[in-house]
Design a protein around this motif. Structure first.
Motif, PDB file in Angstrom:
ATOM      1  N   SER A  66      -7.665 -75.358 -24.218  1.00 12.63           N
ATOM      2  CA  SER A  66      -7.468 -74.284 -23.585  1.00 12.63           C
ATOM      3  C   SER A  66      -6.940 -74.464 -22.174  1.00 12.63           C
ATOM      4  N   GLN A  67      -7.210 -75.545 -21.811  1.00 11.93           N
ATOM      5  CA  GLN A  67      -6.458 -76.133 -20.319  1.00 11.93           C
ATOM      6  C   GLN A  67      -4.842 -76.187 -20.701  1.00 11.93           C
ATOM      7  N   LEU A  68      -4.842 -76.809 -21.836  1.00 15.26           N
ATOM      8  CA  LEU A  68      -3.257 -77.092 -22.132  1.00 15.26           C
ATOM      9  C   LEU A  68      -2.465 -75.924 -22.154  1.00 15.26           C
ATOM     10  N   GLY A  69      -3.233 -74.828 -22.977  1.00 13.58           N
ATOM     11  CA  GLY A  69      -2.704 -73.405 -23.154  1.00 13.58           C
ATOM     12  C   GLY A  69      -2.236 -72.864 -21.967  1.00 13.58           C
ATOM     13  N   VAL A  70      -3.305 -72.767 -21.024  1.00 14.44           N
ATOM     14  CA  VAL A  70      -3.250 -71.964 -19.521  1.00 14.44           C
ATOM     15  C   VAL A  70      -2.078 -72.558 -18.816  1.00 14.44           C
ATOM     16  N   HIS A  71      -2.146 -73.810 -18.679  1.00 12.33           N
ATOM     17  CA  HIS A  71      -1.232 -74.601 -17.873  1.00 12.33           C
ATOM     18  C   HIS A  71       0.389 -74.520 -18.495  1.00 12.33           C
ATOM     19  N   LEU A  72       0.497 -74.620 -19.644  1.00 12.57           N
ATOM     20  CA  LEU A  72       1.869 -74.814 -20.221  1.00 12.57           C
ATOM     21  C   LEU A  72       2.330 -73.371 -20.303  1.00 12.57           C
ATOM     22  N   LEU A  73       1.319 -72.269 -20.375  1.00 12.60           N
ATOM     23  CA  LEU A  73       1.904 -70.992 -20.354  1.00 12.60           C
ATOM     24  C   LEU A  73       2.352 -70.487 -18.879  1.00 12.60           C
ATOM     25  N   ASP A 130     -14.195 -60.984 -19.684  1.00 15.55           N
ATOM     26  CA  ASP A 130     -12.944 -61.790 -20.097  1.00 15.55           C
ATOM     27  C   ASP A 130     -12.095 -61.154 -21.129  1.00 15.55           C
ATOM     28  N   LEU A 131     -13.029 -61.016 -22.298  1.00 16.83           N
ATOM     29  CA  LEU A 131     -12.595 -60.563 -23.606  1.00 16.83           C
ATOM     30  C   LEU A 131     -12.250 -59.022 -23.468  1.00 16.83           C
ATOM     31  N   GLN A 132     -12.805 -58.422 -22.594  1.00 19.02           N
ATOM     32  CA  GLN A 132     -12.210 -56.867 -22.423  1.00 19.02           C
ATOM     33  C   GLN A 132     -11.145 -56.588 -21.618  1.00 19.02           C
ATOM     34  N   ASP A 133     -10.822 -57.665 -20.856  1.00 14.19           N
ATOM     35  CA  ASP A 133      -9.569 -57.606 -19.668  1.00 14.19           C
ATOM     36  C   ASP A 133      -8.467 -58.063 -20.324  1.00 14.19           C
ATOM     37  N   ALA A 134      -8.427 -59.004 -20.938  1.00  8.32           N
ATOM     38  CA  ALA A 134      -7.386 -59.864 -21.732  1.00  8.32           C
ATOM     39  C   ALA A 134      -6.491 -58.898 -22.718  1.00  8.32           C
ATOM     40  N   ASP A 135      -5.292 -58.997 -22.411  1.00 10.79           N
ATOM     41  CA  ASP A 135      -4.509 -58.129 -23.278  1.00 10.79           C
ATOM     42  C   ASP A 135      -4.366 -58.952 -24.719  1.00 10.79           C
ATOM     43  N   VAL A 136      -4.198 -60.263 -24.308  1.00 14.84           N
ATOM     44  CA  VAL A 136      -4.154 -61.199 -25.551  1.00 14.84           C
ATOM     45  C   VAL A 136      -5.239 -62.588 -25.284  1.00 14.84           C
ATOM     46  N   VAL A 137      -6.150 -62.473 -26.397  1.00 15.97           N
ATOM     47  CA  VAL A 137      -7.015 -63.456 -26.477  1.00 15.97           C
ATOM     48  C   VAL A 137      -6.461 -64.675 -27.429  1.00 15.97           C
ATOM     49  N   VAL A 138      -6.401 -65.772 -27.165  1.00 11.85           N
ATOM     50  CA  VAL A 138      -6.043 -66.985 -28.027  1.00 11.85           C
ATOM     51  C   VAL A 138      -7.073 -67.938 -28.323  1.00 11.85           C
ATOM     52  N   LEU A 139      -7.513 -67.946 -29.426  1.00 16.85           N
ATOM     53  CA  LEU A 139      -8.631 -68.865 -29.865  1.00 16.85           C
ATOM     54  C   LEU A 139      -7.909 -70.342 -30.403  1.00 16.85           C
ATOM     55  N   MET A 140      -8.148 -71.274 -29.574  1.00 14.47           N
ATOM     56  CA  MET A 140      -7.553 -72.631 -29.900  1.00 14.47           C
ATOM     57  C   MET A 140      -8.300 -73.346 -30.825  1.00 14.47           C
ATOM     58  N   LYS A 141      -9.303 -72.827 -31.453  1.00 16.85           N
ATOM     59  CA  LYS A 141     -10.098 -73.386 -32.505  1.00 16.85           C
ATOM     60  C   LYS A 141     -10.638 -71.960 -33.313  1.00 16.85           C
ATOM     61  N   VAL A 147     -13.405 -58.559 -28.665  1.00 19.79           N
ATOM     62  CA  VAL A 147     -11.927 -58.712 -27.982  1.00 19.79           C
ATOM     63  C   VAL A 147     -11.311 -57.344 -28.156  1.00 19.79           C
ATOM     64  N   ALA A 148     -10.802 -56.963 -27.035  1.00 23.90           N
ATOM     65  CA  ALA A 148     -10.356 -55.535 -26.843  1.00 23.90           C
ATOM     66  C   ALA A 148      -8.733 -55.636 -26.999  1.00 23.90           C
ATOM     67  N   GLY A 149      -8.253 -56.559 -26.897  1.00 23.50           N
ATOM     68  CA  GLY A 149      -6.756 -56.774 -27.052  1.00 23.50           C
ATOM     69  C   GLY A 149      -6.391 -57.352 -28.446  1.00 23.50           C
ATOM     70  N   GLU A 150      -5.174 -58.015 -28.417  1.00 22.17           N
ATOM     71  CA  GLU A 150      -4.753 -58.597 -29.598  1.00 22.17           C
ATOM     72  C   GLU A 150      -5.551 -60.202 -29.589  1.00 22.17           C
ATOM     73  N   LEU A 151      -5.897 -60.480 -30.761  1.00 24.59           N
ATOM     74  CA  LEU A 151      -6.473 -61.808 -31.190  1.00 24.59           C
ATOM     75  C   LEU A 151      -5.615 -62.786 -31.803  1.00 24.59           C
ATOM     76  N   VAL A 152      -5.465 -63.865 -31.175  1.00 23.46           N
ATOM     77  CA  VAL A 152      -4.506 -64.811 -31.843  1.00 23.46           C
ATOM     78  C   VAL A 152      -5.485 -66.251 -32.013  1.00 23.46           C
ATOM     79  N   GLU A 153      -5.502 -66.616 -33.397  1.00 16.85           N
ATOM     80  CA  GLU A 153      -5.924 -67.893 -33.556  1.00 16.85           C
ATOM     81  C   GLU A 153      -5.089 -68.961 -34.113  1.00 16.85           C
ATOM     82  N   TRP A 154      -5.054 -69.948 -33.040  1.00 14.57           N
ATOM     83  CA  TRP A 154      -4.369 -71.354 -33.312  1.00 14.57           C
ATOM     84  C   TRP A 154      -5.402 -72.263 -33.915  1.00 14.57           C
TER      85      TRP A 154
END
Length: 133
Positions: free
Chosen positions: A18-25, A73-84, A93-100
């Motif tokens: 998740s640190q890779l994801g946040v910093h790279l985005l 956090d889950l309610q406020d995010a437009d997109v939640v990316v599960l790295m696992k 999750v209120a917004g879009e859920l993406v699973e990688w």
């Protein structure tokens, strides 16, 4: 002007994937995207090999501190990316859920993390392009 979209990256310890994801985005995105991250069972610090791999790209992680994901956090995010996939979250999750699906780099050296970093970067660029689109 529309409000920026918040993308929340979640992994187990909020120390690697998740640190890779946040910093790279944050690195490739623009002001239309806000990146955050959290973990279901946060570590005490960011994985040093992950930090080193990001530093190679000129990304400073010195202020990064793993934290626990909250229901807000889950309610406020437009997109939640599960790295696992399949992580047990503290609410819906209120917004879009993406699973990688990325392997856990907890015990990896910097050389091994580079390949993971680059794979995450490819996914992040695609997500950023789609969301900014």
């Amino acid at each position: 002007m529309s409000h920026p979209k918040t993308v929340l990256f979640i992994c187990t310890h909020n120390a690697g994937r998740s640190q890779l994801g946040v910093h790279l985005l944050s690195h490739v995105g623009d002001d239309r995207l806000v990146a955050t991250s959290a973990g279901v069972s946060p570590a005490d610090e960011i994985n040093p090999a992950v930090a080193a791999s990001l530093q190679e790209l000129g990304i400073d992680t010195s202020a990064a501190q793993p934290r626990a994901v909250t229901a807000d956090d889950l309610q406020d995010a437009d997109v939640v990316v599960l790295m696992k996939p399949g992580l047990a979250l503290p609410g819906p999750v209120a917004g879009e859920l993406v699973e990688w699906s990325f392997p856990d780099p907890s015990n990896w050296e910097a050389d091994g993390v580079r390949e993971l970093r680059d794979a995450v970067a490819d996914q992040v660029r695609g997500l950023a392009a789609r969301l900014a689109g």
